[in-house]
Each structure stands twice: as C-alpha cells, then as structure tokens.
Scaffold this active site. Structure first.
Site, mmCIF file in Angstrom:
data_model
loop_
_atom_site.group_PDB
_atom_site.id
_atom_site.type_symbol
_atom_site.label_atom_id
_atom_site.label_comp_id
_atom_site.label_asym_id
_atom_site.label_seq_id
_atom_site.Cartn_x
_atom_site.Cartn_y
_atom_site.Cartn_z
ATOM 1 N N PHE A 127 -11.561 -5.500 4.286
ATOM 2 C CA PHE A 127 -11.938 -4.086 4.239
ATOM 3 C C PHE A 127 -12.136 -3.705 2.774
ATOM 4 O O PHE A 127 -11.184 -3.714 1.993
ATOM 5 C CB PHE A 127 -10.823 -3.254 4.883
ATOM 6 C CG PHE A 127 -11.201 -1.812 5.106
ATOM 7 C CD1 PHE A 127 -12.418 -1.476 5.662
ATOM 8 C CD2 PHE A 127 -10.314 -0.793 4.783
ATOM 9 C CE1 PHE A 127 -12.763 -0.142 5.882
ATOM 10 C CE2 PHE A 127 -10.652 0.539 5.002
ATOM 11 C CZ PHE A 127 -11.874 0.867 5.555
ATOM 12 N N ARG A 264 -0.345 4.588 7.830
ATOM 13 C CA ARG A 264 0.676 4.381 6.796
ATOM 14 C C ARG A 264 2.018 3.872 7.312
ATOM 15 O O ARG A 264 2.649 3.059 6.639
ATOM 16 C CB ARG A 264 0.844 5.655 5.966
ATOM 17 C CG ARG A 264 -0.258 5.732 4.939
ATOM 18 C CD ARG A 264 -0.291 7.022 4.175
ATOM 19 N NE ARG A 264 -1.383 6.945 3.209
ATOM 20 C CZ ARG A 264 -2.094 7.965 2.781
ATOM 21 N NH1 ARG A 264 -1.843 9.177 3.212
ATOM 22 N NH2 ARG A 264 -3.060 7.790 1.904
ATOM 23 N N ILE A 359 23.123 -8.396 -7.405
ATOM 24 C CA ILE A 359 24.277 -8.940 -6.676
ATOM 25 C C ILE A 359 24.334 -10.471 -6.812
ATOM 26 O O ILE A 359 25.415 -11.057 -6.888
ATOM 27 C CB ILE A 359 24.233 -8.494 -5.190
ATOM 28 C CG1 ILE A 359 24.502 -6.979 -5.119
ATOM 29 C CG2 ILE A 359 25.237 -9.262 -4.333
ATOM 30 C CD1 ILE A 359 24.273 -6.347 -3.762
ATOM 31 N N GLU A 385 -2.618 0.821 -0.610
ATOM 32 C CA GLU A 385 -2.672 1.740 0.548
ATOM 33 C C GLU A 385 -2.212 3.139 0.143
ATOM 34 O O GLU A 385 -1.555 3.830 0.902
ATOM 35 C CB GLU A 385 -1.788 1.206 1.690
ATOM 36 C CG GLU A 385 -2.189 -0.169 2.173
ATOM 37 C CD GLU A 385 -3.269 -0.131 3.239
ATOM 38 O OE1 GLU A 385 -3.367 0.864 3.958
ATOM 39 O OE2 GLU A 385 -4.025 -1.109 3.328
ATOM 40 N N THR A 387 -0.962 4.923 -3.760
ATOM 41 C CA THR A 387 0.220 4.754 -4.631
ATOM 42 C C THR A 387 1.302 5.784 -4.259
ATOM 43 O O THR A 387 1.029 6.747 -3.533
ATOM 44 C CB THR A 387 -0.167 4.987 -6.104
ATOM 45 O OG1 THR A 387 -0.607 6.353 -6.238
ATOM 46 C CG2 THR A 387 -1.265 4.048 -6.572
#
Ligand SMILES: Cc1cc2nc3c(=O)[nH]c(=O)nc-3n(C[C@H](O)[C@H](O)[C@H](O)COP(=O)(O)OP(=O)(O)OC[C@H]3O[C@@H](n4cnc5c(N)ncnc54)[C@H](O)[C@@H]3O)c2cc1C
Length: 405
Positions: A127, A264, A359, A385, A387
């Site tokens: 796309f 989204r 960690i 997609e 920011t």
C-alpha cells in the site's frame, strides 16, 4: 446489537490458541535469524500460508467477527512471536484494506485474493501512500495520476517512500493526486497490476527494528494502468472531485480519516504483542536472576516496575478492544478512540520493552537476549500508521471541535 464483553467467546479463544501455537513453534524460533539477515522471511510466510494464517480467507473470517475482537486477539499473539515476521505476514493486509476501502465489490473480488496468492504460490501486496516529502501530511502527495482518455489509461509518475513490501509485491495500491489543488480531496487510489512496466524498487531501507519486514522506495516512471484500475471507478471520482471543487477550501472532513480510525486498533494490537513478550520474559528473568543473595524480583524497585508493566499492558488492551468493538459495531468515534488505542499501545510497547532491558541489566543490552530486539521493534509503533503526535492531534481535534494545528 453486539454487547462488549471482556470474556472472549469460544471462536475467539480458538483463534487465539491457534495463532499462539504458530507464533511459539514457528515464528519466535525464526525471529533472531531474520532480524540479523534483514530479509523478507519467505519460508515463514509460506508456512503461514500453508496453515491458512496468511491469506484473504483468514482476514475475511477475522473481520467477519461482529464483536471486532478476533483480529486484535490474533494479531497480539502473532506479534508476541515476532513483529518483523508478523508484519511480513500482515503487510499485504494494508493493500487489501486499501482496495476494500475504496474499490467496487468487483474490484475487491478481483484484486484482494491476488494480494495473497495461494498456499502453493504466495503473492504480496503493498500500500503506497507516503512520499519523501509527504508522510504525516498525506494531503501533499506529489505523485500524479493523469487520465489518457484516448487509451482509457491512467499514467502515474512519482516516488513513494517507506513502503512495506514495496517493489517485491505483486499488487501495488498507489494513492496519487489527480487534482493537486484539491489536496487530500483531489486524490485517488489505483491498482498497479503484477508486471506493469515503469514500476521499480528504489532504495531498500536499513532499519532500527522490524528488520525482517521489507521496506523500500517505489519509483513510478510513466506507469500506465487500464482505466478499470482506478479504485471506485471514474464516475465516482468525477463526482467526488466536483463536490470538492464546489466546497472550495471550506475544509470538509476527509473521508479517509474514518477508515484510519477503524484500522488503528489492529496496529495497537501488534504493539501489545511485543509489549507482552517483553513483560513475560522480564518477569521470568527477575524470578531467576539473583543479586545480593536473593532473586532480583524480591526488591520493590524491580517488582513495582513489573507491576506497572502489567498494568499498562492491560490498560492498553482495554483501549484496543474498545476501539475494535466500536469500529465493528459502527459506533461513532467521538473522541478519537481509534487513535487513543494505537497511541497508548505504541507508547506502552516502547516503555515496557525499555523496562525489560533494565530488568535484564547488561544481558538485556546484548543480542544474546531478545529484549533489545523487542525494544527496537516497538519503536516503529510511535511512528508509522500515524505518529504519536498525529494521534494526539486527532484526539485533541475531536474533543475540542477545533482545528488544532
Ligand atoms: C518501517 C516503516 C514502514 C512503513 N510502511 C508504510 C507503508 O506500507 N505505506 C505507506 O504509505 N507508508 C509507510 N510508512 C510511512 C509512515 O507512515 C511515515 O513514516 C509516517 O507517517 C511519518 O511520516 P514521515 O516519516 O514523513 O515524518 P514527518 O511527517 O516528516 O514527521 C516528522 C516529525 O514531525 C512530527 N509532526 C509532523 N506534523 C506534525 C504536526 N502537525 N503536529 C505535531 N507534530 C508533527 C511527526 O509526528 C514526527 O515526529 C512506513 C514507515 C516506516 C518507517
């Protein structure tokens, strides 16, 4: 009316387990190799196609769930396995969504299956929207589409940037300006069929993360496509352009925004998968690793970090599932709920993966352990997609009703 439920139904738990098993048995063991090679992981995508995870039937089944939760649940599991490979499996879905969102039913039937091919002959879709000088500002596309009436063909010229599967795809969906003066409202989407002359791959980008996923420029040099490759058809485009010219610069809402809001949550679900992988790994490690004669988790400094990581992931998942449910049940997004889900999940993924490195200490910083890769992979979720800043803009405009710049 489809109620929102926090309890997954039987179909959803079946998909969840099926994708998780594939992610655990096939994707995760291959992740380090393809990250290092920085190449498209063809054998893994072919395995996904063989079990039906790569293919338009899977997308159709997942999208057919009236609650909207099947797709985010599946994506979280796949990306828990690996995000670079996950995107290689899901990248064609962007092209398929572009076709489904703009094409006629006939165009959808003709081209969406060609974005995937078959299990024996896998194909890819790409796309192509972004350009070197038009990323967040998609209304300024320079790629031009000019109609050649005598031959009923469209002629495309321009350069697309950052395209997932760009140049290696069989079907490229290209968004171009037909009337640049109308900016976003003067654009249309075109199918560039396999083997079309004039389309070539430009530079392939060397990336910080998701390195198995192929990202490249796509160069369009006098690319000629038949008239029927205009998605939605000429009549619809002419009517849209006429309406836009009439409205002038009164700032009518861009219809594409509604589509973005709906897709989204799927992107947020991918980020969630990475975050959960890092959290689980860090939790196990903190129980095993000893310092000062006790497991490091026995220190509140570490245990509280893990508590916050778990809480943030759960909070992000609630936003993702809410937005996916709203999109599937066609509830109106009144406060940018789609943007909220992607924004929160992307930022949680970056934060959680960084905490995981902390960690694991020095080990976390090396390529011997997967957490540094997850941190590199997570970062793309605050960039592509839309920011994080653009998501905040969408939310701010929705809640204020003002054109915040
Ligand atoms: C790995 C990868 C894969 C991608 N895949 C695809 C794909 O398949 N197809 C496709 O079309 N595109 C794809 N993209 C492009 C991606 O969507 C863009 O990179 C993204 O939209 C940002 O555009 P930009 O890079 O031009 O940044 P810019 O738009 O130049 O933004 C730069 C910075 O300015 C900020 N900014 C810009 N405008 C504003 C504003 N109004 N208010 C506040 N801050 C602002 C941004 O948030 C960002 O921090 C991909 C990108 C990457 C890196």
């Amino acid at each position: 009316m489809t109620d929102f439920s926090l309890e997954l139904n039987e179909d959803q738990t079946t998909i969840q387990k099926w994708v998780h098993d594939f992610a655990e048995d096939v994707v995760r063991p291959a992740a380090e190799e393809w990250d290092e090679r920085e190449e498209f992981p063809w054998p893994v995508v072919q395995e996904a196609a063989a079990i039906g995870l790569y293919g338009f039937e899977f997308m159709a089944t997942a999208l057919g769930d009236p609650t909207g939760l099947s797709l985010p649940v599946a994506l979280e599991e796949l990306f828990w396995g690996d995000a670079g490979i996950g995107l290689s499996i899901m990248g064609s879905g962007l092209a398929a969504a572009g076709i489904s969102g703009n094409g006629t039913p006939e165009q959808v039937m003709e081209w969406v299956p060609q974005c995937y091919g078959t299990a024996d002959d896998v194909k890819l879709g790409a796309f192509c929207v972004s350009e070197p000088d038009a990323g967040s500002d998609v209304s300024s596309l320079r790629t031009r589409a000019v109609y050649d009436e005598a031959n009923d063909e469209w002629v495309l010229n321009g350069t697309k940037a950052w395209i997932t599967n760009g140049g290696i795809a069989d079907v490229h969906v290209v968004v171009a300006a037909v009337d640049p003066e109308l900016r976003g409202r003067g654009q249309a989407s075109f199918i560039v069929p396999p083997g079309t002359k004039g389309l070539s791959q430009g530079q392939k980008y060397k990336k910080h993360g998701i390195r198995a996923s192929h990202t490249a420029e796509v160069v369009l040099d006098d690319v000629r496509v038949p008239g029927h490759c205009l998605l939605g058809g000429k009549e619809k485009l002419d009517a849209k352009l006429a309406r836009a010219r009439e409205a002038g610069h009164s700032g009518a809402k861009q219809p594409a925004m509604a589509t973005f809001e709906a897709t989204r949550p799927a992107v947020g679900a991918q980020a969630l998968g990475i975050a959960r992988a890092a959290y689980e790994y860090a939790l196990d490690y903190a129980k095993e690793r000893e310092a000062f004669g006790r497991p490091i988790i026995m220190n509140q400094g570490i245990a509280f970090k893990l508590a916050d990581m778990k809480m943030e992931i759960d909070a992000a998942r609630l936003l993702v599932h809410r937005a996916a449910w709203m999109a599937a049940t066609r509830k109106e997004f009144v406060a940018g709920e789609g943007s909220m889900s992607k924004l929160k999940a992307g930022e949680v993924a970056v934060w959680v993966t960084e905490q995981a490195i902390q960690i694991l200490g020095g080990y976390g910083y090396t390529r011997e352990y997967p957490v540094e890769r997850w941190h590199r992979d997570a970062k793309i979720y605050t960039i592509f997609e839309g920011t994080s800043e653009i998501q905040r803009l969408v939310i701010a405009r929705n809640i204020s009703g003002l054109r915040i710049e």
